[in-house]
Design a protein around this motif. Structure first.
Motif, mmCIF file in Angstrom:
data_model
loop_
_atom_site.group_PDB
_atom_site.id
_atom_site.type_symbol
_atom_site.label_atom_id
_atom_site.label_comp_id
_atom_site.label_asym_id
_atom_site.label_seq_id
_atom_site.Cartn_x
_atom_site.Cartn_y
_atom_site.Cartn_z
ATOM 1 N N ASP B 64 0.894 -1.133 0.013
ATOM 2 C CA ASP B 64 -0.037 0.095 -0.005
ATOM 3 C C ASP B 64 0.838 1.229 0.086
ATOM 4 N N MET B 65 1.722 1.137 -0.997
ATOM 5 C CA MET B 65 2.965 2.188 -0.896
ATOM 6 C C MET B 65 2.473 3.615 -0.828
ATOM 7 N N TYR B 66 1.408 4.134 -1.665
ATOM 8 C CA TYR B 66 0.962 5.290 -1.726
ATOM 9 C C TYR B 66 0.524 6.016 -0.265
ATOM 10 N N ASN B 67 0.268 5.024 0.515
ATOM 11 C CA ASN B 67 -0.101 5.509 1.917
ATOM 12 C C ASN B 67 1.019 4.931 2.919
ATOM 13 N N SER B 68 2.219 4.457 2.360
ATOM 14 C CA SER B 68 3.190 4.143 3.400
ATOM 15 C C SER B 68 3.990 5.384 3.958
ATOM 16 N N TRP B 69 4.628 5.320 5.073
ATOM 17 C CA TRP B 69 5.124 6.357 5.865
ATOM 18 C C TRP B 69 6.328 6.788 5.035
ATOM 19 N N TRP B 70 7.011 6.263 4.235
ATOM 20 C CA TRP B 70 8.126 7.117 3.298
ATOM 21 C C TRP B 70 7.489 7.815 2.188
ATOM 22 N N PHE B 71 6.563 7.136 1.706
ATOM 23 C CA PHE B 71 5.889 8.081 0.554
ATOM 24 C C PHE B 71 5.423 9.231 1.011
ATOM 25 N N LEU B 72 4.385 8.954 2.188
ATOM 26 C CA LEU B 72 3.949 10.479 2.573
ATOM 27 C C LEU B 72 4.712 11.199 3.252
ATOM 28 N N GLY B 73 6.052 10.486 3.820
ATOM 29 C CA GLY B 73 7.098 11.452 4.270
ATOM 30 C C GLY B 73 7.589 12.255 3.133
ATOM 31 N N LEU B 74 7.925 11.641 1.879
ATOM 32 C CA LEU B 74 8.247 12.492 0.800
ATOM 33 C C LEU B 74 7.529 13.502 0.346
ATOM 34 N N LEU B 75 5.862 13.240 0.514
ATOM 35 C CA LEU B 75 5.039 14.260 -0.037
ATOM 36 C C LEU B 75 5.236 15.296 1.034
ATOM 37 N N GLY B 76 5.270 15.047 2.479
ATOM 38 C CA GLY B 76 5.548 16.169 3.672
ATOM 39 C C GLY B 76 6.666 16.872 3.220
ATOM 40 N N LEU B 77 7.754 16.363 2.917
ATOM 41 C CA LEU B 77 9.144 17.082 2.420
ATOM 42 C C LEU B 77 9.015 17.925 1.578
ATOM 43 N N PHE B 78 8.225 17.395 0.608
ATOM 44 C CA PHE B 78 8.046 18.228 -0.754
ATOM 45 C C PHE B 78 7.015 19.499 -0.371
ATOM 46 N N CYS B 79 6.103 19.456 0.376
ATOM 47 C CA CYS B 79 5.470 20.517 1.080
ATOM 48 C C CYS B 79 6.000 21.312 1.793
ATOM 49 N N LEU B 80 6.914 20.780 2.648
ATOM 50 C CA LEU B 80 8.017 21.984 3.377
ATOM 51 C C LEU B 80 8.653 22.703 2.569
ATOM 52 N N ASN B 81 9.283 22.085 1.581
ATOM 53 C CA ASN B 81 10.062 22.711 0.448
ATOM 54 C C ASN B 81 9.361 23.811 -0.096
ATOM 55 N N LEU B 82 8.288 23.371 -0.412
ATOM 56 C CA LEU B 82 7.493 24.432 -1.559
ATOM 57 C C LEU B 82 6.902 25.674 -0.478
ATOM 58 N N ILE B 83 6.910 25.230 0.548
ATOM 59 C CA ILE B 83 6.353 26.407 1.687
ATOM 60 C C ILE B 83 7.568 27.206 1.834
ATOM 61 N N VAL B 84 8.413 26.717 2.487
ATOM 62 C CA VAL B 84 9.653 27.457 2.937
ATOM 63 C C VAL B 84 10.452 28.259 1.623
ATOM 64 N N CYS B 85 10.452 27.603 0.640
ATOM 65 C CA CYS B 85 10.719 27.931 -0.926
ATOM 66 C C CYS B 85 10.051 29.396 -1.017
ATOM 67 N N SER B 86 8.901 29.206 -1.069
ATOM 68 C CA SER B 86 7.979 30.413 -1.311
ATOM 69 C C SER B 86 8.008 31.553 -0.267
ATOM 70 N N LEU B 87 8.151 31.148 0.931
ATOM 71 C CA LEU B 87 8.271 32.113 2.003
ATOM 72 C C LEU B 87 9.638 33.132 1.704
ATOM 73 N N GLU B 88 10.495 32.176 1.328
ATOM 74 C CA GLU B 88 11.770 32.821 1.137
ATOM 75 C C GLU B 88 11.657 33.918 0.022
ATOM 76 N N ARG B 89 11.122 33.565 -0.992
ATOM 77 C CA ARG B 89 11.018 34.330 -2.379
ATOM 78 C C ARG B 89 9.738 35.410 -2.349
ATOM 79 N N ILE B 90 8.722 35.039 -1.887
ATOM 80 C CA ILE B 90 7.724 35.935 -1.985
ATOM 81 C C ILE B 90 8.091 37.445 -1.373
ATOM 82 N N PRO B 91 8.837 37.600 -0.200
ATOM 83 C CA PRO B 91 9.105 39.035 -0.090
ATOM 84 C C PRO B 91 9.975 39.681 -0.969
#
Ligand code: HEM
Lengths: 283, 450
Positions: B64-91
Motif C-alpha cells: 500500500d505504498m502510496y499510503n506508506s510512511w516513507w511515501f507520505l514522508g516524501l510528500l511532506g518534505l515536498f510540501c515543506l520545501n514548497l512552503i519554505v521556498c515560497s516564504l523565502e522568495r515572496i518578500p
C-alpha cells in the motif's frame, strides 16, 4: 465515402509528408519542404473531415458520441493533434525541417491504429461509465498535451543530432547543416514543453473530476493515473531545472525525450503491461 | 543588499535543488506501485515474490505504498520545501513589484538591452506631455518625476503576474490539504470520527431502505443520519447487448419525511447533506415484483413473488404466477406468465421483463407488469475536502496561465536637454518573452517619431 476510407487517405498523406520532410532534411531543397507541408495540411484537413464524418456515422447507427472513446479513436486523435500542433509550430517559428522529426509520429499513430492486431475500429456504443462530458474534456486536453510532447521529443532528438555534428566539426554542407541553430531548437523545446505542461495539467484535472463524478474518487493511484503524475513530475522538474537552475541544451533535450517516453508509457505501456481502470487497451 | 547568514536547515529547505531531487524521487518511486499490484491480501505477495521478498515488502509498506510512511514522508518534505521556498522568495517578489522605478538611475537605462534614443525639436515640457499622452494612448499609464537634469516617466504592466508561480505552488498545497480533509483514514485514526469523511457502499433491494453504509477496508457500519430507499432499479441495453444505462430511482427520507426522489445513474450521482451516492453495481434476485391492476375497477396490488410460485387475489378470484423465464446471465429478459380468474381457461403468455401486458378476461380487463427484483449497489462517499481540491485545481490552471503566458513589462522615458535639443531616452524590460516585448517597444517608439 466513409470515414475509414478518409482515414486511409490521411495515413497515406502523413506517410508522404514524413517522406518529403525527410527528403528536405537530406537534400535541403526548399520545394520539398513546401510539398511536405502541403501534404501535411491536406492530411489534416481530410482527417478533420473524417473525424466529423465518424461522429455523424455514430449518430446514424443510433449511438451518437464524439469519436474519442477507444484506443483506435484516441490514436487517430493523437495523430490529428500532433499534426495540427506541428503545423502551428512551423507557421509560427518557420522551422520546417522539424517536420522530419515530428510527422513520423503522426504517421506511425495512424498506421498503428489501422493495422495493429487487437485494435477494434468499429464505432461501439458507450458503456455508462464513459457517458460523460468530463471524459470528452479529459481526452481532448490530454491529447493536445501529448501532441506537444511528441513534438518536444522530436525536437530533443534533433537537438542531440545537431549537437553531435557540431562537436565533430562537420561542415554545414552535411545533413545536419539544414537543421536550425541549437539555440533556436533549445528555445522551441522549452516553449513546446510549457504548452504541453499546461494541457497535461488540465488533462489530469479533468480526468480527476470525471473519476469523482463516476466513482466518487478523484484519485485512486491506479497505474494510468500514477503514470500520468510521473510524467507530470518529469516535466515539472524539467521546467524548474531550466528556469531556476539554468539547464540548457543537451540536458533539456534528454529530458524532453525521457518525458515523451513517459507519455508513451502512460498511453500504451500501462494498457499492455500493467492493469487498471482505464479500459482503452482492451477495447 | 542585505545578505544575512541563513540558518542552514532553512537554506536546505529553501533550495530548488531539493525540489528537483524530490520531484525525481517522487517520479521514480511512484513507479513501484504501478508494477507491484497494490492492496492485495498478504498471501498474494508470498505467492508472487516468495516469503523473504514478501516480508521485506510488507516491512516497507509496498503493498500500500502510496499510503506508506516513507511515501507520505516524501510528500511532506515536498510540501515543506514548497512552503519554505515560497516564504523565502515572496518578500523579494513583493519588493520587486512595489519598487520605486522612477528612482532607477539614468545610467542603468543607458545600459538596458531594449532602449532607444530620440532627439526632438520641441521644448522639454511639451515633449514630456506629448510622450505621456502617447504612452497613455497605448495603455501605458505613466508616473512622472521631475528631477535634476530632466524628467523621468515610468509605466509598467502585469507586475502582479510575478505572483503566478506562487499561485501554482500554493495550489499544490491547497489540493493536498483537500486530500487530507477528505481522507477517511485521517477522520478515523486522528479525528476518531469516521462520520467526517468516509467511503463505503450499500446494496439496497428495490422497495427497501437503509440508514447506514458499510465502510471500505474497515467494514464498519456508518450511520447516515437519514434514510435512502431504492424505489426501482433497471438496466437498459443497446441492440448489441451492451449495457446502456444503469438506473436507480431513490427517495431520501429525513426525520420521517420524504425529502426528494431522483434518478441515479453512472456519472449522475446524488448529493444530500454532504453525502454522495453513486450508481456502482447491482444484484439480480430470483424473485419478481408483480403489479396487477383490474382496469375495470381500478383496483391494483403489488407483490413480490418467487419464481414458480402461485399467488392468489381472492377478492376477484384471480391467481397468477411466473412459470418460465429466459435469462441472460442472472438477468431475466422475458418471463412466461400464468393467469386465471374463476372463469374460463388460464391465459399463458410470454412478456418482456419490465413491460406491461394487458389481459382480456371474461371477468374484466387486467394489466400485469412483471419485473425481476434487483438490489442496487451504491457507492457512498463523504468527502468534505473535495472543494479544496477543485479550488486548488482551478488555482493551478489560472496560475500556470499567468506564469507561462504573461509577463511583467516596464517602460521608462527620461526626457532631458542636451545642447539645446530635447533628448528622450526610452528603455524597456520584460521578465519573459523578451523578443515579443522588443517588437512592441520598437513599434511604440516608431509611432512616437512619426
Ligand atoms: C510539482 C510541483 C511543482 C509545480 C507544478 C511547479 C510549478 C512551477 C512553475 C510552472 C514555475 C514557472 C516556471 C517557468 O516559468 O518556466 C515554477 C517556478 C519555480 N518553482 Fe515551482 N513548481 C513545483 C514545485 C516546486 C517546489 C517544491 C519548489 C521548492 C523549492 C519550487 C520552486 C520554484 C521556484 C523557486 C521557481 C522560480 C520562481 C521565479 O523565480 O520566478 N517549485 N514552478
Amino acid at each position: 465515402m466513409n470515414s475509414s476510407q478518409l482515414f486511409g487517405i490521411t495515413t497515406l498523406a502523413y506517410l508522404l509528408s514524413s517522406a518529403f520532410y525527410l527528403a528536405l532534411f537530406v537534400f535541403k531543397n526548399r520545394k520539398l519542404g513546401t510539398i511536405a507541408r502541403l501534404l501535411a495540411i491536406a492530411g489534416v484537413l481530410v482527417q478533420t473531415a473524417a473525424l466529423g464524418l465518424r461522429w455523424y456515422e455514430s449518430y446514424q447507427i443510433g449511438i451518437g458520441h464524439a469519436p474519442l472513446t477507444n484506443m483506435y479513436e484516441s490514436l487517430v486523435f493523437f495523430a490529428w493533434c500532433t499534426t495540427l500542433f506541428y503545423l502551428f509550430m512551423e507557421y509560427k517559428f518557420k522551422a520546417s525541417v522539424v517536420g522530419a522529426f515530428v510527422m513520423p509520429f503522426a504517421f506511425v499513430a495512424m498506421a498503428y491504429a489501422s493495422f495493429a492486431r487487437g485494435i477494434n475500429q468499429q464505432i461501439s456504443p458507450l458503456i455508462p461509465a464513459l457517458q460523460s462530458n468530463w471524459l470528452l474534456a479529459h481526452v481532448i486536453t490530454c491529447f493536445i498535451g501529448y501532441g506537444a510532447f511528441a513534438a518536444a521529443g522530436g525536437l530533443g532528438m534533433m537537438y542531440l543530432l545537431k549537437k553531435r555534428a557540431n562537436n565533430r566539426n562537420l561542415s554545414p554542407e552535411t545533413l545536419t547543416g539544414s537543421l536550425p541553430d541549437l539555440k533556436v531548437i533549445d528555445d522551441l523545446i522549452y516553449k513546446t514543453i510549457v504548452f504541453g505542461f499546461m494541457w497535461l495539467s488540465a488533462g489530469i484535472i479533468t480526468g480527476a473530476i470525471w473519476a469523482n463524478e463516476a466513482w466518487g474518487t478523484y484519485w485512486s493511484w491506479d497505474p494510468k493515473e500514477t503514470w500520468s503524475i510521473i510524467t507530470w513530475f518529469i516535466y515539472a522538474s524539467t521546467l524548474h531545472a531550466r528556469f531556476t537552475r539554468g539547464w540548457r541544451g543537451s540536458r533539456i533535450a534528454w529530458l524532453a525525450i525521457i518525458g515523451f517516453i513517459a507519455v508513451f508509457f502512460t498511453y500504451f505501456g500501462v494498457n499492455y503491461l500493467l492493469s487498471g481502470l482505464h479500459s482503452y487497451g482492451s477495447a | 543588499m542585505t545578505k544575512k547568514k541563513k540558518n542552514p536547515v532553512w537554506a536546505f529547505f529553501a533550495s530548488v535543488k531539493l525540489a528537483l531531487f524530490l520531484l525525481f524521487v517522487l517520479a521514480g518511486t511512484s513507479i513501484i506501485g504501478t508494477v507491484v499490484p497494490q492492496n492485495q491480501p498478504p498471501e498474494f505477495y508470498v505467492r508472487q515474490y516468495g516469503p523473504d521478498t514478501a516480508a521485506f515488502m510488507q516491512h516497507l509498506g509496498v503493498p500500500d505504498m502510496y499510503n506508506s510512511w516513507w511515501f507520505l514522508g516524501l510528500l511532506g518534505l515536498f510540501c515543506l520545501n514548497l512552503i519554505v521556498c515560497s516564504l523565502e522568495r515572496i518578500p523579494q517578489v513583493w519588493r520587486l513589484v512595489t519598487k520605486d522605478n522612477l528612482a532607477t538611475p539614468v545610467d542603468r537605462l543607458r545600459k538596458m538591452g531594449i532602449r532607444k534614443r530620440i532627439v526632438l525639436d520641441r521644448p522639454l515640457p511639451e515633449t514630456v506631455k506629448m510622450i505621456k499622452s502617447h504612452l497613455g494612448r497605448h495603455h501605458w499609464r505613466t508616473d512622472r518625476r521631475d528631477m535634476e537634469g530632466g524628467t523621468m516617466l515610468f509605466a509598467q504592466k502585469g507586475a502582479w503576474t510575478r505572483f503566478g508561480v506562487y499561485v501554482v505552488h500554493t495550489s499544490i498545497l491547497v489540493i493536498l490539504l483537500g486530500a487530507i480533509i477528505g481522507s477517511p483514514a485521517v477522520a478515523r485514526k486522528i479525528l476518531k470520527n469516521p462520520n467526517i469523511a468516509f467511503k463505503g457502499s450499500i446494496m439496497i433491494p428495490e422497495s427497501r431502505e437503509s440508514d447506514f453504509v458499510w465502510a471500505f477496508q474497515t467494514g464498519e457500519k456508518i450511520n447516515l443520519g437519514f434514510t435512502i430507499r431504492c424505489d426501482y432499479f433497471t438496466i437498459d441495453y443497446y441492440a448489441n447487448g451492451m449495457p446502456r444505462t444503469y438506473l436507480s430511482k431513490v427517495t431520501v427520507i429525513d426525520h420521517g419525511k420524504k425529502v426528494l426522489t431522483t434518478d441515479l445513474k453512472v456519472n449522475k450521482p446524488l448529493t444530500y447533506k454532504g453525502v454522495t451516492f453513486y450508481q456502482a453495481s447491482y444484484q439480480p434476485f430470483p424473485d419478481f415484483i408483480v403489479t396487477l391492476k383490474n382496469n375495470t375497477t381500478g383496483a391494483s396490488r403489488t407483490s413480490i413473488i418467487p419464481f414458480g410460485k402461485q399467488i392468489k387475489w381472492p377478492e376477484i378470484g384471480a391467481s397468477f404466477g411466473i412459470i418460465n423465464k429466459e435469462t441472460f446471465g442472472e438477468v431475466v429478459r422475458r418471463v412466461k406468465v400464468w393467469f386465471r380468474d374463476n372463469k374460463d381457461k388460464p391465459s399463458i403468455f410470454w412478456v418482456n421483463a419490465g413491460r406491461e401486458a394487458v389481459i382480456e378476461r371474461p371477468s374484466g380487463n387486467f394489466s400485469l407488469m412483471t419485473k425481476q427484483l434487483y438490489a442496487t449497489g451504491l457507492q457512498v462517499t463523504k468527502d468534505p475536502g473535495v472543494w479544496f481540491v477543485y479550488i486548488g485545481c482551478g488555482m493551478m490552471l489560472a496560475g500556470l496561465l499567468v506564469a507561462f503566458f504573461m509577463s511583467h513589462r516596464k517602460i521608462w522615458a527620461f526626457i532631458h536637454e542636451e545642447d539645446g535639443k530635447t533628448v528622450v531616452l526610452l528603455a524597456g524590460s520584460a521578465n519573459k518573452n523578451k523578443l515579443g516585448f522588443e517588437k512592441r517597444f520598437t513599434a511604440l517608439v516608431d509611432s512616437l517619431q512619426a
